[in-house]
Design an enzyme around this catalytic site. Structure first.
Site, PDB file in Angstrom:
ATOM      1  N   TYR A  32      -4.572  -7.440   6.399  1.00  0.00           N
ATOM      2  CA  TYR A  32      -4.128  -6.104   6.209  1.00  0.00           C
ATOM      3  C   TYR A  32      -2.979  -6.054   7.635  1.00  0.00           C
ATOM      4  O   TYR A  32      -4.051  -5.923   8.940  1.00  0.00           O
ATOM      5  CB  TYR A  32      -4.867  -4.697   6.261  1.00  0.00           C
ATOM      6  CG  TYR A  32      -4.976  -5.318   4.293  1.00  0.00           C
ATOM      7  CD1 TYR A  32      -4.612  -5.457   3.457  1.00  0.00           C
ATOM      8  CD2 TYR A  32      -6.283  -4.192   4.083  1.00  0.00           C
ATOM      9  CE1 TYR A  32      -4.720  -6.067   2.477  1.00  0.00           C
ATOM     10  CE2 TYR A  32      -6.640  -4.275   3.256  1.00  0.00           C
ATOM     11  CZ  TYR A  32      -6.071  -4.782   1.954  1.00  0.00           C
ATOM     12  OH  TYR A  32      -6.313  -4.885   0.431  1.00  0.00           O
ATOM     13  N   ARG A 192       4.275   4.434  -5.551  1.00  0.00           N
ATOM     14  CA  ARG A 192       5.718   3.983  -7.133  1.00  0.00           C
ATOM     15  C   ARG A 192       6.161   4.651  -8.394  1.00  0.00           C
ATOM     16  O   ARG A 192       6.865   5.013  -8.163  1.00  0.00           O
ATOM     17  CB  ARG A 192       5.551   2.144  -7.956  1.00  0.00           C
ATOM     18  CG  ARG A 192       6.032   0.912  -6.598  1.00  0.00           C
ATOM     19  CD  ARG A 192       5.653   0.312  -7.608  1.00  0.00           C
ATOM     20  NE  ARG A 192       5.666  -0.373  -8.819  1.00  0.00           N
ATOM     21  CZ  ARG A 192       4.995  -0.822 -10.279  1.00  0.00           C
ATOM     22  NH1 ARG A 192       3.984  -1.236  -9.475  1.00  0.00           N
ATOM     23  NH2 ARG A 192       5.944  -0.512 -10.813  1.00  0.00           N
ATOM     24  N   PHE A 194       5.491   7.869  -8.234  1.00  0.00           N
ATOM     25  CA  PHE A 194       5.442   9.132  -7.796  1.00  0.00           C
ATOM     26  C   PHE A 194       7.987   8.947  -7.295  1.00  0.00           C
ATOM     27  O   PHE A 194       8.427   9.769  -8.037  1.00  0.00           O
ATOM     28  CB  PHE A 194       5.358   9.715  -6.432  1.00  0.00           C
ATOM     29  CG  PHE A 194       4.407   9.729  -6.759  1.00  0.00           C
ATOM     30  CD1 PHE A 194       3.415  10.866  -7.316  1.00  0.00           C
ATOM     31  CD2 PHE A 194       3.202   8.796  -6.071  1.00  0.00           C
ATOM     32  CE1 PHE A 194       2.199  11.136  -7.543  1.00  0.00           C
ATOM     33  CE2 PHE A 194       1.774   8.565  -6.192  1.00  0.00           C
ATOM     34  CZ  PHE A 194       0.851  10.305  -6.466  1.00  0.00           C
ATOM     35  N   SER A 241      -3.695   6.397   0.982  1.00  0.00           N
ATOM     36  CA  SER A 241      -3.227   8.035   1.520  1.00  0.00           C
ATOM     37  C   SER A 241      -3.082   8.099   3.192  1.00  0.00           C
ATOM     38  O   SER A 241      -4.824   7.912   3.320  1.00  0.00           O
ATOM     39  CB  SER A 241      -3.647   9.165   0.849  1.00  0.00           C
ATOM     40  OG  SER A 241      -2.080  10.206   1.328  1.00  0.00           O
ATOM     41  N   GLY A 242      -2.159   7.994   3.417  1.00  0.00           N
ATOM     42  CA  GLY A 242      -2.903   8.479   5.353  1.00  0.00           C
ATOM     43  C   GLY A 242      -2.723   9.929   5.818  1.00  0.00           C
ATOM     44  O   GLY A 242      -2.439  10.786   6.431  1.00  0.00           O
TER      45      GLY A 242
HETATM   46  N1  LIG Z   1      -7.611  -6.283  -3.455  1.00  0.00           N
HETATM   47  C1  LIG Z   1      -6.196  -5.615  -3.160  1.00  0.00           C
HETATM   48  O1  LIG Z   1      -5.771  -7.376  -3.739  1.00  0.00           O
HETATM   49  C2  LIG Z   1      -5.405  -4.739  -2.796  1.00  0.00           C
HETATM   50  C3  LIG Z   1      -3.739  -4.653  -2.996  1.00  0.00           C
HETATM   51  C4  LIG Z   1      -3.358  -3.276  -2.421  1.00  0.00           C
HETATM   52  C5  LIG Z   1      -5.063  -2.727  -1.984  1.00  0.00           C
HETATM   53  N2  LIG Z   1      -6.074  -2.725  -1.932  1.00  0.00           N
HETATM   54  C6  LIG Z   1      -6.406  -1.559  -1.355  1.00  0.00           C
HETATM   55  O2  LIG Z   1      -6.078  -0.523  -2.314  1.00  0.00           O
HETATM   56  C7  LIG Z   1      -5.497   0.680  -1.253  1.00  0.00           C
HETATM   57  C8  LIG Z   1      -4.694   1.602  -2.270  1.00  0.00           C
HETATM   58  O3  LIG Z   1      -4.159   0.658  -2.956  1.00  0.00           O
HETATM   59  P1  LIG Z   1      -2.532   1.050  -2.363  1.00  0.00           P
HETATM   60  O4  LIG Z   1      -2.429   2.241  -0.502  1.00  0.00           O
HETATM   61  O5  LIG Z   1      -2.165   0.463  -3.052  1.00  0.00           O
HETATM   62  O6  LIG Z   1      -2.859   2.997  -2.866  1.00  0.00           O
HETATM   63  P2  LIG Z   1      -2.423   4.365  -4.028  1.00  0.00           P
HETATM   64  O7  LIG Z   1      -3.344   5.049  -3.677  1.00  0.00           O
HETATM   65  O8  LIG Z   1      -1.841   3.405  -5.269  1.00  0.00           O
HETATM   66  O9  LIG Z   1      -0.908   4.050  -2.779  1.00  0.00           O
HETATM   67  C9  LIG Z   1      -1.086   5.591  -1.816  1.00  0.00           C
HETATM   68  C10 LIG Z   1       0.850   5.419  -1.888  1.00  0.00           C
HETATM   69  O10 LIG Z   1       1.412   6.277  -2.646  1.00  0.00           O
HETATM   70  C11 LIG Z   1       1.864   7.789  -1.562  1.00  0.00           C
HETATM   71  N3  LIG Z   1       1.416   8.363  -2.483  1.00  0.00           N
HETATM   72  C12 LIG Z   1       0.244   9.120  -2.413  1.00  0.00           C
HETATM   73  N4  LIG Z   1       0.305  10.462  -2.969  1.00  0.00           N
HETATM   74  C13 LIG Z   1       1.868  10.286  -3.153  1.00  0.00           C
HETATM   75  C14 LIG Z   1       2.361  11.294  -3.492  1.00  0.00           C
HETATM   76  N5  LIG Z   1       1.704  12.801  -4.242  1.00  0.00           N
HETATM   77  N6  LIG Z   1       3.142  11.638  -3.336  1.00  0.00           N
HETATM   78  C15 LIG Z   1       4.448  10.734  -2.900  1.00  0.00           C
HETATM   79  N7  LIG Z   1       3.676   8.664  -2.521  1.00  0.00           N
HETATM   80  C16 LIG Z   1       2.434   9.546  -2.571  1.00  0.00           C
HETATM   81  C17 LIG Z   1       0.661   7.099  -0.505  1.00  0.00           C
HETATM   82  O11 LIG Z   1       1.928   7.584   0.707  1.00  0.00           O
HETATM   83  P3  LIG Z   1       1.037   8.783   1.698  1.00  0.00           P
HETATM   84  O12 LIG Z   1       0.472   7.697   2.739  1.00  0.00           O
HETATM   85  O13 LIG Z   1       2.457   9.493   2.469  1.00  0.00           O
HETATM   86  O14 LIG Z   1       0.063   9.880   1.210  1.00  0.00           O
HETATM   87  C18 LIG Z   1       0.884   5.792   0.062  1.00  0.00           C
HETATM   88  O15 LIG Z   1       1.610   5.187   0.745  1.00  0.00           O
HETATM   89  C19 LIG Z   1      -4.976   0.048   0.210  1.00  0.00           C
HETATM   90  O16 LIG Z   1      -5.137   0.576   0.851  1.00  0.00           O
HETATM   91  C20 LIG Z   1      -5.673  -1.529  -0.092  1.00  0.00           C
HETATM   92  O17 LIG Z   1      -6.966  -1.450   0.946  1.00  0.00           O
HETATM   93  C21 LIG Z   1      -6.137  -3.323  -2.643  1.00  0.00           C
END
Ligand SMILES: NC(=O)c1ccc[n+]([C@@H]2O[C@H](COP(=O)([O-])OP(=O)(O)OC[C@H]3O[C@@H](n4cnc5c(N)ncnc54)[C@H](OP(=O)(O)O)[C@@H]3O)[C@@H](O)[C@H]2O)c1
Length: 276
Positions: A32, A192, A194, A241-242
């Protein structure tokens, strides 16, 4: 973390905000981030080493990226790779051990006995407390488990209404059968849901907004987390989210319970057809 361009002090403050909210588990992987998230996290933790005792660190290995090497990306799970990669993660994180090590993807060439040996060696050395997998099918999970002396503690899989695979391929059923809680990644489809304007996502967004209004929830994020949490395997959502306000919203989603009908309305909006 690799995209947020924050100082170690800011990363530490973000971590402390999570702890104040009762969120203590952090999900990493050796691949990552550019720069590496493990390094950024280690720099933050170095500012407050006592926090190590208050958090659980999950990290992963198993994907060999091809970038800059001229080689094709591939999966790996041999003993030497697992042990050497974990050492690098420990160095980047600045810790003596991790709480959970996951194999990131199923390696189709996996020698399960060799994985078992690597896990045993890491467990005996105290460098890893527990092991798990990510993106494994039920049969892949069962195969690896059959060679291990200790239970795999999780299967980290994608769960959201845009990707219904885990609800259909038996992986969630198997977790439930074993009473092992899956970790759910991309509950918001990586954001995606959103931003994208496909017919599929627009249809889903309308239904999520309808349910949000019925629940008097603040955002469709909360409906999505509640939709994932409603699954009987009781997945543990990972928040990507950050933005701390969105983390707070995610935590608040635990207070919402979808009715069966609301859950299936979201499912129907994703599928584009009803159950009958
Ligand atoms: N094991 C695997 O293969 C695998 C694969 C992918 C991910 N992961 C893990 O799972 C974690 C979460 O996955 P993910 O990052 O894909 O999570 P997610 O919670 O589906 O997406 C997070 C993204 O959505 C955005 N977001 C959230 N709320 C929003 C809103 N209301 N409007 C617009 N954008 C919004 C966030 O932006 P902001 O930061 O601006 O809120 C961030 O860029 C990762 O960090 C990683 O640790 C594991």
């Amino acid at each position: 973390m690799g995209e947020w361009a924050r100082s170690p002090q800011q990363h530490l403050a973000f971590l402390e905000q999570h702890l104040d909210l009762g969120v203590s588990t952090v999900d990493h992987a050796n691949i990552y981030g550019q720069p590496a998230c493990e390094t950024l996290f280690g720099q933050a933790l170095k500012l407050a080493p006592a926090l190590r005792e208050k958090i659980e660190i999950v990290t992963k290995c198993g994907i060999e990226l091809g970038a800059n090497s001229g080689r094709v990306a591939h999966y790996r799970s041999d003993r030497r790779y697992i042990t050497e990669t974990l050492e690098l993660s420990l160095t980047r994180l600045g810790v003596d051990s991790v709480d959970v090590l996951l194999l990131h993807r199923p390696d189709l060439l996996m020698n399960v006995d060799e994985v078992a040996e690597a896990f045993l060696q890491l467990k005996q050395s105290g460098k890893v407390q527990h092991f798990g997998v990510s993106n494994y099918s039920a049969s892949q999970f069962a195969l690896l488990q059959s060679r291990l002396g200790a239970p795999l503690v999780t299967n980290q899989i994608e769960i959201n209404p845009l990707n219904l695979t885990a609800t259909e391929d038996g992986s969630l059923d198997f977790m439930q059968q074993l009473r092992v809680k899956p970790m759910a990644w991309s509950c918001l489809a990586g954001g995606r849901i959103f931003s994208e304007q496909t017919e599929h996502i627009r249809r889903l967004r309308v239904e999520l907004e309808n349910v949000r209004d019925e629940l008097s929830a603040d955002s469709i994020d909360q409906v999505l987390f509640a939709w994932v949490a409603a699954l009987p395997a009781k997945p543990l959502p990972i928040v990507g989210s950050g933005n701390i306000e969105r983390v707070v919203a995610a935590i608040e989603s635990f207070s919402y319970t979808l009715t069966h009908e609301q859950w299936y309305r979201i499912w129907t909006a994703s599928k584009g057809h009803g159950v009958a």
